[in-house]
Enzyme design. Structure first.
Site, PDB file in Angstrom:
ATOM      1  N   LYS A  11      70.594 -32.319 -35.851  1.00  0.00           N
ATOM      2  CA  LYS A  11      69.413 -32.899 -35.209  1.00  0.00           C
ATOM      3  C   LYS A  11      68.474 -33.519 -36.228  1.00  0.00           C
ATOM      4  O   LYS A  11      67.923 -34.607 -35.998  1.00  0.00           O
ATOM      5  CB  LYS A  11      68.675 -31.846 -34.386  1.00  0.00           C
ATOM      6  N   GLU A  70      63.132 -42.245 -30.765  1.00  0.00           N
ATOM      7  CA  GLU A  70      64.188 -42.433 -29.774  1.00  0.00           C
ATOM      8  C   GLU A  70      64.309 -43.874 -29.286  1.00  0.00           C
ATOM      9  O   GLU A  70      64.327 -44.161 -28.095  1.00  0.00           O
ATOM     10  CB  GLU A  70      63.958 -41.496 -28.577  1.00  0.00           C
ATOM     11  N   HIS A  83      71.616 -34.584 -20.318  1.00  0.00           N
ATOM     12  CA  HIS A  83      70.253 -34.278 -19.902  1.00  0.00           C
ATOM     13  C   HIS A  83      69.805 -35.060 -18.666  1.00  0.00           C
ATOM     14  O   HIS A  83      68.999 -34.551 -17.887  1.00  0.00           O
ATOM     15  CB  HIS A  83      69.288 -34.518 -21.061  1.00  0.00           C
ATOM     16  N   HIS A  93      66.978 -24.522 -18.486  1.00  0.00           N
ATOM     17  CA  HIS A  93      67.275 -25.858 -19.005  1.00  0.00           C
ATOM     18  C   HIS A  93      68.713 -25.955 -19.509  1.00  0.00           C
ATOM     19  O   HIS A  93      69.439 -26.902 -19.185  1.00  0.00           O
ATOM     20  CB  HIS A  93      66.293 -26.191 -20.133  1.00  0.00           C
ATOM     21  N   ARG A 152      68.880 -41.612 -31.482  1.00  0.00           N
ATOM     22  CA  ARG A 152      68.371 -40.300 -31.060  1.00  0.00           C
ATOM     23  C   ARG A 152      68.640 -40.037 -29.584  1.00  0.00           C
ATOM     24  O   ARG A 152      68.749 -38.876 -29.160  1.00  0.00           O
ATOM     25  CB  ARG A 152      66.875 -40.173 -31.363  1.00  0.00           C
ATOM     26  N   HIS A 164      68.397 -32.829 -16.005  1.00  0.00           N
ATOM     27  CA  HIS A 164      66.995 -32.929 -15.583  1.00  0.00           C
ATOM     28  C   HIS A 164      66.898 -33.154 -14.076  1.00  0.00           C
ATOM     29  O   HIS A 164      65.945 -32.682 -13.430  1.00  0.00           O
ATOM     30  CB  HIS A 164      66.305 -34.063 -16.325  1.00  0.00           C
ATOM     31  N   ARG A 180      42.224 -35.536 -31.314  1.00  0.00           N
ATOM     32  CA  ARG A 180      43.139 -36.632 -31.679  1.00  0.00           C
ATOM     33  C   ARG A 180      44.170 -36.247 -32.738  1.00  0.00           C
ATOM     34  O   ARG A 180      44.729 -37.109 -33.413  1.00  0.00           O
ATOM     35  CB  ARG A 180      42.359 -37.875 -32.106  1.00  0.00           C
ATOM     36  N   ASN A 220      70.449 -36.674 -25.868  1.00  0.00           N
ATOM     37  CA  ASN A 220      70.203 -36.394 -24.451  1.00  0.00           C
ATOM     38  C   ASN A 220      71.497 -36.313 -23.651  1.00  0.00           C
ATOM     39  O   ASN A 220      71.456 -36.379 -22.412  1.00  0.00           O
ATOM     40  CB  ASN A 220      69.303 -37.482 -23.850  1.00  0.00           C
ATOM     41  N   LYS A 234      59.358 -33.785 -30.414  1.00  0.00           N
ATOM     42  CA  LYS A 234      59.142 -34.113 -29.005  1.00  0.00           C
ATOM     43  C   LYS A 234      58.282 -33.014 -28.376  1.00  0.00           C
ATOM     44  O   LYS A 234      58.647 -31.839 -28.420  1.00  0.00           O
ATOM     45  CB  LYS A 234      60.468 -34.203 -28.252  1.00  0.00           C
ATOM     46  N   GLU A 257      73.020 -26.181 -25.856  1.00  0.00           N
ATOM     47  CA  GLU A 257      72.573 -27.212 -26.797  1.00  0.00           C
ATOM     48  C   GLU A 257      73.419 -27.189 -28.075  1.00  0.00           C
ATOM     49  O   GLU A 257      73.642 -28.233 -28.694  1.00  0.00           O
ATOM     50  CB  GLU A 257      71.097 -27.020 -27.134  1.00  0.00           C
TER      51      GLU A 257
END
Length: 360
Positions: free
Chosen positions: A224, A234, A245, A262, A238, A249, A118, A242, A140, A182
């Site tokens: 960032k 997000e 993206h 990517h 935030r 994606h 956990r 993306n 992330k 990026e």
């Protein structure tokens, strides 16, 4: 050594940029009595021994997990290898996981750290440009699913990030260019002056000139870190990170993970998002051409993959994380250095952009 702080209250942490390997005092200062380095088959022969030597000290238990390399292995099955190693070794909740590698290693290690017993500590030592300027910062973590990229994961902040630009000298040119996508994104969405700096200095950056690298990595991390401090999970601003993206994606998911890097997919995604922004009257074509020119100089693609259809884009985009109540929110440009997240656009305009890039 340049240090940038990610301000998240009691979860705040430093990003150290400099000679972290040759001057390894910071890495040696990791306090945990159990430390497991997670890396991959490509990075391990280059840097694992050096990192393990930095971590070695009396009374500390060390371990290492070497994963297969590539986006195709960013899966729950691969993360399970980390869990199996930790459980077979009876590692406790005091263990720290150290991600040594690019974004795939960092994402999976962070996700394992979020889940093992956990939650345990983890640290990032990113070795690619993409991971140094983007994925190692912000917490992330996660894995891909055959139906969608990064759809399984958790927010898990590292305790610290150690960035040594020297690692980029062992990076293939294609990977370096992918990371630069990026960097361009940060300028486009958040800092017009930074974008202009990239236009003027792209050759020296990609030639790995030390001063140029430290400046670029530092500025991208500052951008960032500032966004993450305002919106860790997000819920608002935030999401502008993306930019490109959702389209990108869709390319990665449709082609199969690892067919395009990517950053290559994001490069095309940014051009497509900029094209849609023009159709909505938000920016002019001149800005789109500047973005395309900078990406092209860096050796990045600016056209969608040959044969990818409009229907394939639409299907993949409907599974994006930014779909809310059935509406797809997209990151669009209001001007150079200013982006917004919106679902307020005509479907016909999105269809026109997809049709422009899908000439099947």
């Amino acid at each position: 050594m340049k240090t940038i702080q990610v301000d998240l209250g009691d979860r705040s942490y430093p990003i150290h940029i400099g000679s972290c390997f040759s001057d390894d005092a910071l890495i040696r200062s990791i306090p945990n009595t159990e430390v497991v380095v997670v890396t991959n088959e490509t990075v391990a022969p280059l840097y694992a021994d050096q990192v393990l030597a930095s971590l070695k000290r009396d009374g500390r238990r060390l371990g290492q997990v070497v994963l297969p390399d590539g986006e195709a292995y960013k899966t729950l099955d691969t993360v399970n290898r980390i869990f199996t190693y930790l459980l077979e070794g009876n590692f406790s909740r005091k263990v720290a996981l150290v991600a040594l590698g690019g974004g795939v290693v960092g994402d999976m290690t962070g996700y394992a750290a979020a889940c093992y017993q956990r939650g345990v500590d983890f640290y990032q030592i990113p070795t690619t440009l993409l991971s140094q300027v983007d994925s190692s910062v912000g917490g992330k973590t996660g894995v891909n699913h055959v139906l969608g990229k990064n759809m399984i994961g958790a927010f898990k902040q590292p305790k610290a990030v150690f960035i040594d630009p020297e690692t980029l000298k062992t990076l293939p040119n294609r990977e370096l260019s992918a990371g630069f996508a990026e960097v361009v994104k940060h300028g486009v969405i958040a800092d017009a002056t930074y974008f202009e700096h990239l236009e003027a200095n792209v050759e020296s950056i990609l030639a790995l000139e030390s001063d140029a690298l430290v400046q670029v990595i530092g500025r991208s991390c500052e951008i960032k870190a500032g966004v993450v401090a305002k919106d860790e999970t997000e819920q608002g601003v935030r999401a502008t990170l993306n930019f490109g993206h959702t389209f990108g994606h869709a390319i990665e998911t449709t082609l199969g993970y690892g067919q395009w890097l990517h950053g290559e997919a994001v490069a095309v995604g940014m051009v497509m998002a900029a094209d849609l922004s023009v159709r909505l009257g938000m920016i002019d074509n001149l800005l789109v051409e500047r973005v395309k020119n900078l990406l092209a100089v860096a050796g990045l693609p600016i056209e969608a993959p040959s044969g990818m259809t409009q229907n394939q884009f639409s299907t993949a985009m409907k599974r994006d994380k930014k779909v809310d109540a059935g509406a797809l929110r997209l990151v669009l440009l209001q001007s150079l250095g200013k982006a917004l997240v919106t679902a307020d656009y005509p479907q016909s305009s999105l269809d026109e952009t997809l049709a422009e890039f899908c000439r099947d």
